[in-house]
Design a protein around this motif. Structure first.
Motif, PDB file in Angstrom:
ATOM      1  N   LEU A  15       0.823  -1.211   0.000  1.00  0.00           N
ATOM      2  CA  LEU A  15       0.000   0.000   0.000  1.00  0.00           C
ATOM      3  C   LEU A  15       0.861   1.266   0.000  1.00  0.00           C
ATOM      4  CD1 LEU A  15      -2.719  -1.199   2.495  1.00  0.00           C
ATOM      5  CD2 LEU A  15      -3.127  -0.549   0.116  1.00  0.00           C
ATOM      6  N   VAL A  16       1.953   1.251   0.759  1.00  0.00           N
ATOM      7  CA  VAL A  16       2.829   2.419   0.833  1.00  0.00           C
ATOM      8  C   VAL A  16       3.450   2.713  -0.527  1.00  0.00           C
ATOM      9  CG1 VAL A  16       5.127   3.074   1.684  1.00  0.00           C
ATOM     10  CG2 VAL A  16       3.367   2.454   3.275  1.00  0.00           C
ATOM     11  N   SER A  17       3.693   1.682  -1.320  1.00  0.00           N
ATOM     12  CA  SER A  17       4.373   1.874  -2.600  1.00  0.00           C
ATOM     13  C   SER A  17       3.472   2.471  -3.675  1.00  0.00           C
ATOM     14  CB  SER A  17       4.951   0.548  -3.081  1.00  0.00           C
ATOM     15  OG  SER A  17       3.918  -0.362  -3.406  1.00  0.00           O
ATOM     16  N   GLN A  18       2.187   2.634  -3.389  1.00  0.00           N
ATOM     17  CA  GLN A  18       1.292   3.247  -4.373  1.00  0.00           C
ATOM     18  C   GLN A  18       1.701   4.694  -4.608  1.00  0.00           C
ATOM     19  OE1 GLN A  18      -2.716   2.956  -2.969  1.00  0.00           O
ATOM     20  NE2 GLN A  18      -2.840   0.759  -3.319  1.00  0.00           N
ATOM     21  N   GLN A  19       1.542   5.130  -5.855  1.00  0.00           N
ATOM     22  CA  GLN A  19       1.929   6.496  -6.196  1.00  0.00           C
ATOM     23  C   GLN A  19       0.960   7.520  -5.608  1.00  0.00           C
ATOM     24  OE1 GLN A  19       2.386   7.140 -10.368  1.00  0.00           O
ATOM     25  NE2 GLN A  19       3.291   9.148 -10.109  1.00  0.00           N
ATOM     26  N   PHE A  20      -0.323   7.195  -5.595  1.00  0.00           N
ATOM     27  CA  PHE A  20      -1.338   8.107  -5.082  1.00  0.00           C
ATOM     28  C   PHE A  20      -2.123   7.415  -3.977  1.00  0.00           C
ATOM     29  CE2 PHE A  20      -0.702   9.213  -9.546  1.00  0.00           C
ATOM     30  CZ  PHE A  20      -0.299  10.520  -9.408  1.00  0.00           C
ATOM     31  N   HIS A  21      -2.606   8.211  -3.038  1.00  0.00           N
ATOM     32  CA  HIS A  21      -3.367   7.667  -1.920  1.00  0.00           C
ATOM     33  C   HIS A  21      -4.679   8.414  -1.765  1.00  0.00           C
ATOM     34  CE1 HIS A  21      -0.232   5.009  -0.521  1.00  0.00           C
ATOM     35  NE2 HIS A  21       0.618   5.964  -0.846  1.00  0.00           N
ATOM     36  N   SER A  22      -5.668   7.686  -1.334  1.00  0.00           N
ATOM     37  CA  SER A  22      -6.987   8.252  -1.060  1.00  0.00           C
ATOM     38  C   SER A  22      -7.316   7.973   0.403  1.00  0.00           C
ATOM     39  CB  SER A  22      -8.032   7.594  -1.966  1.00  0.00           C
ATOM     40  OG  SER A  22      -8.144   6.220  -1.648  1.00  0.00           O
ATOM     41  N   ASP A  23      -8.469   8.424   0.817  1.00  0.00           N
ATOM     42  CA  ASP A  23      -8.903   8.119   2.185  1.00  0.00           C
ATOM     43  C   ASP A  23      -9.023   6.608   2.381  1.00  0.00           C
ATOM     44  OD1 ASP A  23      -8.981  10.782   2.869  1.00  0.00           O
ATOM     45  OD2 ASP A  23     -11.108  11.006   2.407  1.00  0.00           O
ATOM     46  N   VAL A  24      -9.453   5.916   1.331  1.00  0.00           N
ATOM     47  CA  VAL A  24      -9.600   4.458   1.406  1.00  0.00           C
ATOM     48  C   VAL A  24      -8.236   3.802   1.589  1.00  0.00           C
ATOM     49  CG1 VAL A  24     -10.314   2.400   0.133  1.00  0.00           C
ATOM     50  CG2 VAL A  24     -11.718   4.451   0.050  1.00  0.00           C
ATOM     51  N   SER A  25      -7.237   4.231   0.803  1.00  0.00           N
ATOM     52  CA  SER A  25      -5.920   3.611   0.928  1.00  0.00           C
ATOM     53  C   SER A  25      -5.259   3.967   2.259  1.00  0.00           C
ATOM     54  CB  SER A  25      -5.012   3.979  -0.252  1.00  0.00           C
ATOM     55  OG  SER A  25      -4.722   5.367  -0.260  1.00  0.00           O
ATOM     56  N   LEU A  26      -5.494   5.188   2.748  1.00  0.00           N
ATOM     57  CA  LEU A  26      -4.950   5.551   4.059  1.00  0.00           C
ATOM     58  C   LEU A  26      -5.591   4.726   5.168  1.00  0.00           C
ATOM     59  CD1 LEU A  26      -4.617   9.424   3.791  1.00  0.00           C
ATOM     60  CD2 LEU A  26      -2.787   7.733   3.832  1.00  0.00           C
ATOM     61  N   THR A  27      -6.882   4.465   5.030  1.00  0.00           N
ATOM     62  CA  THR A  27      -7.568   3.613   6.003  1.00  0.00           C
ATOM     63  C   THR A  27      -7.004   2.197   5.949  1.00  0.00           C
ATOM     64  OG1 THR A  27      -9.576   4.932   5.849  1.00  0.00           O
ATOM     65  CG2 THR A  27      -9.819   2.699   6.709  1.00  0.00           C
ATOM     66  N   ALA A  28      -6.779   1.694   4.737  1.00  0.00           N
ATOM     67  CA  ALA A  28      -6.196   0.355   4.583  1.00  0.00           C
ATOM     68  C   ALA A  28      -4.793   0.314   5.180  1.00  0.00           C
ATOM     69  CB  ALA A  28      -6.168  -0.044   3.111  1.00  0.00           C
ATOM     70  N   LEU A  29      -4.009   1.371   4.995  1.00  0.00           N
ATOM     71  CA  LEU A  29      -2.674   1.441   5.594  1.00  0.00           C
ATOM     72  C   LEU A  29      -2.764   1.424   7.116  1.00  0.00           C
ATOM     73  CD1 LEU A  29      -0.862   4.040   3.361  1.00  0.00           C
ATOM     74  CD2 LEU A  29       0.024   1.810   3.993  1.00  0.00           C
ATOM     75  N   ASP A  30      -3.676   2.212   7.634  1.00  0.00           N
ATOM     76  CA  ASP A  30      -3.864   2.268   9.083  1.00  0.00           C
ATOM     77  C   ASP A  30      -4.269   0.898   9.621  1.00  0.00           C
ATOM     78  OD1 ASP A  30      -3.846   3.773  11.480  1.00  0.00           O
ATOM     79  OD2 ASP A  30      -6.030   3.927  11.413  1.00  0.00           O
ATOM     80  N   ASN A  31      -5.172   0.222   8.915  1.00  0.00           N
ATOM     81  CA  ASN A  31      -5.608  -1.109   9.345  1.00  0.00           C
ATOM     82  C   ASN A  31      -4.464  -2.114   9.280  1.00  0.00           C
ATOM     83  OD1 ASN A  31      -8.195  -0.231   9.848  1.00  0.00           O
ATOM     84  ND2 ASN A  31      -8.965  -0.807   7.834  1.00  0.00           N
ATOM     85  N   ALA A  32      -3.655  -2.046   8.229  1.00  0.00           N
ATOM     86  CA  ALA A  32      -2.516  -2.961   8.107  1.00  0.00           C
ATOM     87  C   ALA A  32      -1.524  -2.718   9.239  1.00  0.00           C
ATOM     88  CB  ALA A  32      -1.837  -2.783   6.750  1.00  0.00           C
ATOM     89  N   MET A  33      -1.280  -1.447   9.558  1.00  0.00           N
ATOM     90  CA  MET A  33      -0.355  -1.143  10.647  1.00  0.00           C
ATOM     91  C   MET A  33      -0.916  -1.632  11.985  1.00  0.00           C
ATOM     92  SD  MET A  33       1.503   2.441  11.654  1.00  0.00           S
ATOM     93  CE  MET A  33       0.043   3.235  12.281  1.00  0.00           C
ATOM     94  N   LYS A  34      -2.213  -1.430  12.197  1.00  0.00           N
ATOM     95  CA  LYS A  34      -2.829  -1.904  13.437  1.00  0.00           C
ATOM     96  C   LYS A  34      -2.765  -3.424  13.544  1.00  0.00           C
ATOM     97  CE  LYS A  34      -5.981   1.960  14.049  1.00  0.00           C
ATOM     98  NZ  LYS A  34      -7.365   2.421  13.934  1.00  0.00           N
ATOM     99  N   ARG A  35      -2.997  -4.119  12.407  1.00  0.00           N
ATOM    100  CA  ARG A  35      -2.897  -5.584  12.411  1.00  0.00           C
ATOM    101  C   ARG A  35      -1.471  -6.021  12.736  1.00  0.00           C
ATOM    102  NH1 ARG A  35      -4.872  -5.708   7.161  1.00  0.00           N
ATOM    103  NH2 ARG A  35      -3.173  -7.109   6.617  1.00  0.00           N
ATOM    104  N   PHE A  36      -0.499  -5.314  12.167  1.00  0.00           N
ATOM    105  CA  PHE A  36       0.895  -5.657  12.468  1.00  0.00           C
ATOM    106  C   PHE A  36       1.191  -5.467  13.946  1.00  0.00           C
ATOM    107  CE2 PHE A  36       5.291  -4.456  13.196  1.00  0.00           C
ATOM    108  CZ  PHE A  36       5.916  -5.623  12.780  1.00  0.00           C
ATOM    109  N   TYR A  37       0.796  -4.329  14.495  1.00  0.00           N
ATOM    110  CA  TYR A  37       1.052  -4.075  15.914  1.00  0.00           C
ATOM    111  C   TYR A  37       0.370  -5.124  16.801  1.00  0.00           C
ATOM    112  CZ  TYR A  37       3.609   0.266  15.466  1.00  0.00           C
ATOM    113  OH  TYR A  37       4.572   1.203  15.175  1.00  0.00           O
TER     114      TYR A  37
END
Length: 93
Positions: A15-37
């Motif tokens: 997700l981080v490697s995407q060139q552009f981000h939206s609210d949806v991708s930021l939410t997915a990033l946040d969820n992935a980080m929370k899952r990792f933690y």
């Protein structure tokens, strides 16, 4: 547990490697980080030192912060472009 942490980290990386981000991708990033933690404790079972885990936590937090800053700047630039474009159309009439 280890697989869940690796999968979350992999999702975050993709997700981080995407060139552009939206609210949806930021939410997915946040969820992935929370899952990792949530799952990162599996690595502690592998005898990872506290200092190494703190370094990983710091790197992830820094990476996420940079991503949010980039999104803010891109959103601001897009909004300014939209506003300035609308003003040009209005003043040219």
């Amino acid at each position: 547990m280890v697989i869940g942490a690796v999968q979350a980290l992999w999702d975050f990386s993709l997700l981080v490697s995407q060139q552009f981000h939206s609210d949806v991708s930021l939410t997915a990033l946040d969820n992935a980080m929370k899952r990792f933690y949530k799952e990162k404790g599996a690595f502690r079972e592998q005898k990872m030192s506290k200092s190494a885990m703190a370094e990983v936590d710091e790197l992830l937090a820094r990476e996420f912060h940079q991503l949010r800053e980039q999104k803010i700047h891109k959103t601001r630039a897009t909004m300014e472009l939209q506003v300035n474009g609308a003003e040009k159309v209005t003043t040219s009439k």
